[in-house]
Design a protein around this motif. Structure first.
Motif, PDB file in Angstrom:
ATOM      1  N   ASP A 197      -3.470  -2.166   6.075  1.00 29.12           N
ATOM      2  CA  ASP A 197      -3.528  -1.074   7.188  1.00 29.12           C
ATOM      3  C   ASP A 197      -4.755  -1.262   8.150  1.00 29.12           C
ATOM      4  O   ASP A 197      -5.023  -0.568   8.895  1.00 29.12           O
ATOM      5  CB  ASP A 197      -3.767   0.232   6.580  1.00 29.12           C
ATOM      6  CG  ASP A 197      -4.970   0.421   5.619  1.00 29.12           C
ATOM      7  OD1 ASP A 197      -5.857  -0.722   5.597  1.00 29.12           O
ATOM      8  OD2 ASP A 197      -5.186   1.586   4.915  1.00 29.12           O
ATOM      9  N   GLU A 198      -5.228  -2.552   8.266  1.00 27.91           N
ATOM     10  CA  GLU A 198      -6.241  -2.731   9.112  1.00 27.91           C
ATOM     11  C   GLU A 198      -5.699  -2.687  10.686  1.00 27.91           C
ATOM     12  O   GLU A 198      -6.650  -2.409  11.461  1.00 27.91           O
ATOM     13  CB  GLU A 198      -6.916  -4.238   8.898  1.00 27.91           C
ATOM     14  CG  GLU A 198      -7.886  -4.680   9.760  1.00 27.91           C
ATOM     15  CD  GLU A 198      -8.387  -6.000   9.685  1.00 27.91           C
ATOM     16  OE1 GLU A 198      -9.193  -6.596  10.512  1.00 27.91           O
ATOM     17  OE2 GLU A 198      -7.991  -6.684   8.776  1.00 27.91           O
ATOM     18  N   PHE A 199      -4.518  -3.051  10.944  1.00 25.77           N
ATOM     19  CA  PHE A 199      -4.006  -3.126  12.245  1.00 25.77           C
ATOM     20  C   PHE A 199      -2.900  -2.120  12.542  1.00 25.77           C
ATOM     21  O   PHE A 199      -2.590  -1.867  13.403  1.00 25.77           O
ATOM     22  CB  PHE A 199      -3.644  -4.379  12.544  1.00 25.77           C
ATOM     23  CG  PHE A 199      -4.410  -5.705  12.508  1.00 25.77           C
ATOM     24  CD1 PHE A 199      -5.216  -5.559  13.604  1.00 25.77           C
ATOM     25  CD2 PHE A 199      -4.464  -6.502  11.521  1.00 25.77           C
ATOM     26  CE1 PHE A 199      -6.364  -6.618  13.490  1.00 25.77           C
ATOM     27  CE2 PHE A 199      -5.299  -7.543  11.530  1.00 25.77           C
ATOM     28  CZ  PHE A 199      -6.425  -7.698  12.357  1.00 25.77           C
ATOM     29  N   ILE A 200      -2.364  -1.387  11.324  1.00 26.23           N
ATOM     30  CA  ILE A 200      -1.285  -0.440  11.448  1.00 26.23           C
ATOM     31  C   ILE A 200      -1.603   0.829  10.613  1.00 26.23           C
ATOM     32  O   ILE A 200      -1.949   0.655   9.445  1.00 26.23           O
ATOM     33  CB  ILE A 200      -0.121  -1.019  10.915  1.00 26.23           C
ATOM     34  CG1 ILE A 200       0.520  -2.330  11.574  1.00 26.23           C
ATOM     35  CG2 ILE A 200       1.148  -0.007  10.934  1.00 26.23           C
ATOM     36  CD1 ILE A 200       1.488  -2.924  10.975  1.00 26.23           C
ATOM     37  N   ASP A 201      -1.569   2.143  11.211  1.00 24.20           N
ATOM     38  CA  ASP A 201      -1.720   3.336  10.745  1.00 24.20           C
ATOM     39  C   ASP A 201      -0.593   3.728   9.999  1.00 24.20           C
ATOM     40  O   ASP A 201       0.563   3.601  10.557  1.00 24.20           O
ATOM     41  CB  ASP A 201      -1.862   4.284  11.947  1.00 24.20           C
ATOM     42  CG  ASP A 201      -2.416   5.517  11.269  1.00 24.20           C
ATOM     43  OD1 ASP A 201      -2.343   5.953  10.384  1.00 24.20           O
ATOM     44  OD2 ASP A 201      -3.369   6.264  12.126  1.00 24.20           O
ATOM     45  N   ALA A 202      -0.674   3.943   8.525  1.00 26.42           N
ATOM     46  CA  ALA A 202       0.382   4.478   7.780  1.00 26.42           C
ATOM     47  C   ALA A 202       0.962   5.742   8.511  1.00 26.42           C
ATOM     48  O   ALA A 202       2.428   5.991   8.424  1.00 26.42           O
ATOM     49  CB  ALA A 202      -0.097   4.599   6.299  1.00 26.42           C
ATOM     50  N   ASP A 203       0.173   6.659   8.961  1.00 26.18           N
ATOM     51  CA  ASP A 203       0.785   7.897   9.516  1.00 26.18           C
ATOM     52  C   ASP A 203       1.596   7.563  10.842  1.00 26.18           C
ATOM     53  O   ASP A 203       2.727   8.389  10.753  1.00 26.18           O
ATOM     54  CB  ASP A 203      -0.385   8.753   9.815  1.00 26.18           C
ATOM     55  CG  ASP A 203      -1.026   9.468   8.711  1.00 26.18           C
ATOM     56  OD1 ASP A 203      -0.476   9.302   7.604  1.00 26.18           O
ATOM     57  OD2 ASP A 203      -2.159   9.772   8.726  1.00 26.18           O
ATOM     58  N   VAL A 204       1.484   6.765  11.395  1.00 20.63           N
ATOM     59  CA  VAL A 204       2.399   6.213  12.589  1.00 20.63           C
ATOM     60  C   VAL A 204       3.555   5.680  12.122  1.00 20.63           C
ATOM     61  O   VAL A 204       4.710   6.123  12.330  1.00 20.63           O
ATOM     62  CB  VAL A 204       1.492   5.250  13.451  1.00 20.63           C
ATOM     63  CG1 VAL A 204       2.524   4.538  14.655  1.00 20.63           C
ATOM     64  CG2 VAL A 204       0.253   5.813  14.119  1.00 20.63           C
TER      65      VAL A 204
ATOM     66  N   GLN B 265       0.972  -1.294   0.037  1.00 21.17           N
ATOM     67  CA  GLN B 265       0.001  -0.112  -0.057  1.00 21.17           C
ATOM     68  C   GLN B 265       0.891   1.188  -0.022  1.00 21.17           C
ATOM     69  O   GLN B 265       0.315   2.476  -0.806  1.00 21.17           O
ATOM     70  CB  GLN B 265      -1.047  -0.054   1.274  1.00 21.17           C
ATOM     71  CG  GLN B 265      -2.080  -0.973   1.160  1.00 21.17           C
ATOM     72  CD  GLN B 265      -3.437  -0.643   1.963  1.00 21.17           C
ATOM     73  OE1 GLN B 265      -3.489   0.524   2.471  1.00 21.17           O
ATOM     74  NE2 GLN B 265      -3.940  -1.411   2.544  1.00 21.17           N
ATOM     75  N   ARG B 266       1.946   1.152   0.676  1.00 19.75           N
ATOM     76  CA  ARG B 266       2.801   2.240   0.793  1.00 19.75           C
ATOM     77  C   ARG B 266       4.117   1.755   1.255  1.00 19.75           C
ATOM     78  O   ARG B 266       4.380   0.832   1.834  1.00 19.75           O
ATOM     79  CB  ARG B 266       2.316   3.394   1.971  1.00 19.75           C
ATOM     80  CG  ARG B 266       3.076   4.618   2.029  1.00 19.75           C
ATOM     81  CD  ARG B 266       2.654   5.577   2.832  1.00 19.75           C
ATOM     82  NE  ARG B 266       3.412   6.779   2.886  1.00 19.75           N
ATOM     83  CZ  ARG B 266       3.110   7.825   4.009  1.00 19.75           C
ATOM     84  NH1 ARG B 266       1.966   7.658   4.564  1.00 19.75           N
ATOM     85  NH2 ARG B 266       3.931   8.754   3.978  1.00 19.75           N
ATOM     86  N   SER B 267       5.333   2.616   0.701  1.00 20.60           N
ATOM     87  CA  SER B 267       6.644   2.255   0.762  1.00 20.60           C
ATOM     88  C   SER B 267       7.513   3.164   1.431  1.00 20.60           C
ATOM     89  O   SER B 267       7.008   4.517   0.871  1.00 20.60           O
ATOM     90  CB  SER B 267       7.264   1.343  -0.512  1.00 20.60           C
ATOM     91  OG  SER B 267       6.518   0.137  -0.779  1.00 20.60           O
ATOM     92  N   TRP B 268       8.468   3.039   2.153  1.00 22.08           N
ATOM     93  CA  TRP B 268       9.322   4.231   2.680  1.00 22.08           C
ATOM     94  C   TRP B 268      10.675   3.594   2.397  1.00 22.08           C
ATOM     95  O   TRP B 268      11.112   2.475   2.793  1.00 22.08           O
ATOM     96  CB  TRP B 268       9.185   4.260   4.095  1.00 22.08           C
ATOM     97  CG  TRP B 268       7.940   4.890   4.540  1.00 22.08           C
ATOM     98  CD1 TRP B 268       7.699   6.201   4.893  1.00 22.08           C
ATOM     99  CD2 TRP B 268       6.631   4.242   4.916  1.00 22.08           C
ATOM    100  NE1 TRP B 268       6.679   6.363   5.314  1.00 22.08           N
ATOM    101  CE2 TRP B 268       5.985   5.238   5.524  1.00 22.08           C
ATOM    102  CE3 TRP B 268       6.275   2.788   4.819  1.00 22.08           C
ATOM    103  CZ2 TRP B 268       4.639   4.799   5.608  1.00 22.08           C
ATOM    104  CZ3 TRP B 268       4.997   2.449   5.169  1.00 22.08           C
ATOM    105  CH2 TRP B 268       4.129   3.311   5.545  1.00 22.08           C
ATOM    106  N   PHE B 269      11.527   4.425   1.605  1.00 21.96           N
ATOM    107  CA  PHE B 269      12.909   4.209   1.438  1.00 21.96           C
ATOM    108  C   PHE B 269      13.773   4.505   2.907  1.00 21.96           C
ATOM    109  O   PHE B 269      13.511   5.450   3.427  1.00 21.96           O
ATOM    110  CB  PHE B 269      13.742   5.233   0.453  1.00 21.96           C
ATOM    111  CG  PHE B 269      13.116   4.782  -1.094  1.00 21.96           C
ATOM    112  CD1 PHE B 269      12.496   3.784  -1.249  1.00 21.96           C
ATOM    113  CD2 PHE B 269      13.649   5.610  -2.037  1.00 21.96           C
ATOM    114  CE1 PHE B 269      11.984   3.306  -2.543  1.00 21.96           C
ATOM    115  CE2 PHE B 269      13.132   5.260  -3.485  1.00 21.96           C
ATOM    116  CZ  PHE B 269      12.488   4.031  -3.645  1.00 21.96           C
TER     117      PHE B 269
END
Length: 482
Positions: A237-244, A80-84
């Protein structure tokens, strides 16, 4: 999105080619101020492209090339989202642990997690319930084992696991994810050694494809980015917030990120997405030829897909070549030393019973395999070992001591320095991870056993080293004052 693009790399090259006025850091100013021998060693272009963060049109501005490159990575790996990450997979483990702390303290963790995860547990103040993998450190958790552990830890907010392991065993991630989600917690997978799995149908299913919620991908290990570069992927993202997650990645990253590492991730993603299947097919074929040749060397065998189906081995990664040396009558440590001294061949890991070579996507695996096999054959011939020696059993890992207190409490609590030889029975205040592999033999809060102390001493005596100890010589250790 067009996976043939590399927006960050292209923007970096365009900036350097303009020959801009560099009134910003770094102080080498594109190489002009650097040591000439360093420039000669690394190449002028390395300095030309070494620019800071905050450059308009590179990583600043609406929909910057940096942002687009991360979105391309998410699409390529199926996230859904990736961070380098420019502080390696270790940064991802730290960020993951800090993110989990927002939900609570308790976690269930596979005991052969990497030492950087232990560091993250200390930083975040998590309180782990450790569960041993099947058949020692070489293998993975089974869904049944994880279910039992989560039943014993009703306050756990996540399950942390490793797949593939250092030796190539791949977990049943689908089964682990089902168990974790049935208990209402996310599955966090340290897939540092599996960045390539997504890109070939000849390989096991990747953790993201298996339903993992947060996955760490160490792209530099086997897929061509520069050392110390990695990616953290949010699968669900059901259990983890992407903003966190975003906040915690920011908290653990440098404010001076390396443009070279970032560009290497962008380029490695492009190569994986566009040519990954082709490159991996060539590598897999080369490694298979190496396995066949190694099996014909007296005294050697390989660990491979024949192990699939054993507890904790749901599948196998063929890019790891683990060589069983027991029938030589010698040790992997001795054979690895001979390979290095005789032929300048260096292995990823040497241990008593097994030595491990890794192959990367895109290398000439056929030529690499020939050199590896020649080095092994030369070492075994030099040993002159007696034939017919009984095969020694694999040395079991030393038993881990009981976790007597939370790792953070031990790390920051009252402590004293004592001789390492007198540490048996004491509670460790620091982490001890014998390298290679980087799996903690001792972590803060665990009571030290005689077997573990002897094992670590043996690793050091045979040329290994230990991460985490303040005293790198390991003559002393920090323990909790009880």
């Amino acid at each position: 999105m067009d996976q043939s693009e590399a927006p960050y790399l292209d923007a970096l090259v365009a900036y350097a080619e303009r020959d801009p006025g560099r009134f910003h850091v770094p102080g080498h100013k594109g190489g002009e101020g650097a040591d000439p021998e360093l420039v000669a060693a690394l190449g002028q272009l390395a300095f030309t492209h070494d620019i800071p963060a905050g450059i308009e049109g590179v990583d600043v501005g609406p929909d910057s090339p940096f942002q687009r490159s991360q979105r391309l990575a998410a699409e390529a790996w199926g996230a859904q989202r990736s961070w380098f990450l420019i502080s390696g997979a270790s940064q991802g483990n730290h960020a993951a642990c800090l993110a989990l702390r927002h939900a609570g303290r308790g976690v269930v963790a596979q005991r052969n997690i990497h030492s950087s995860t232990v560091d993250g547990i200390v930083m975040a103040g998590l309180e782990p319930e450790f569960v041993a993998p099947e058949l020692g450190i070489a293998h993975c958790l089974t869904p049944d084992t994880l279910a039992d552990a989560l039943d014993r830890a009703p306050d756990a907010v996540a399950a942390l696991t490793v797949s593939p392991t250092y030796f190539g065993a791949v977990a049943d991630v689908r089964g682990l994810a089902r168990v974790a989600h049935a208990h209402g917690v996310p599955l966090i997978v340290d897939e540092a050694w599996g960045a390539h799995l997504r890109f070939s149908d000849q390989l096991p299913e990747s953790a993201l494809e298996g339903g993992a919620d947060l996955v760490l991908s160490s792209v530099h290990k086997l897929f061509g980015s520069l050392t110390q570069s990695a990616i953290l992927h949010l699968g669900r993202d059901e259990f983890i917030d992407a903003d966190v997650i975003d906040r915690c990645v920011t908290l653990t990253e440098s404010t001076s990120p390396s443009a070279l590492l970032t560009a290497s991730l962008d380029a490695a993603r492009r190569q994986a997405a566009v040519r990954g299947a082709e490159l991996l097919a060539e590598t897999i074929a080369g490694v298979e030829r190496a396995r066949d040749a190694i099996r014909r060397i007296p005294g050697l065998d390989v660990l491979d897909e024949r192990l699939i189906g054993r507890p904790g081995v749901h599948d196998w990664d063929p890019l790891r070549l683990a060589v069983d040396v027991r029938d030589t009558g010698s040790t992997g440590t001795r054979i690895g030393t001979l390979m290095r001294e005789l032929d300048d061949v260096h292995m990823e890991l040497v241990s008593e019973n097994v030595i491990v070579a890794v192959f990367g996507a895109g290398e000439d695996a056929g030529a690499s395999a020939e050199r590896l096999v020649a080095g092994l054959r030369h070492a075994v011939e030099t040993l002159g070992a007696e034939e017919g020696l009984p095969k020694r059993p694999f040395t079991p890992p030393p038993p881990w001591g009981a976790l007597e207190m939370p790792p953070r409490s031990a790390f920051f609590g009252p402590q004293e320095v004592i001789p390492f030889g007198e540490a048996v029975g004491r509670i460790a205040a620091e982490s001890l991870a014998a390298y290679p592999q980087g799996i903690p033999n001792v972590m803060p809060g665990e009571r030290l056993t005689r077997e573990t102390v002897d094992y670590i001493n043996e690793v050091v005596e045979h040329g290994g080293w230990v991460r985490g100890a303040v005293d790198r010589s390991l003559k002393t250790i920090r323990v909790v004052v009880e």
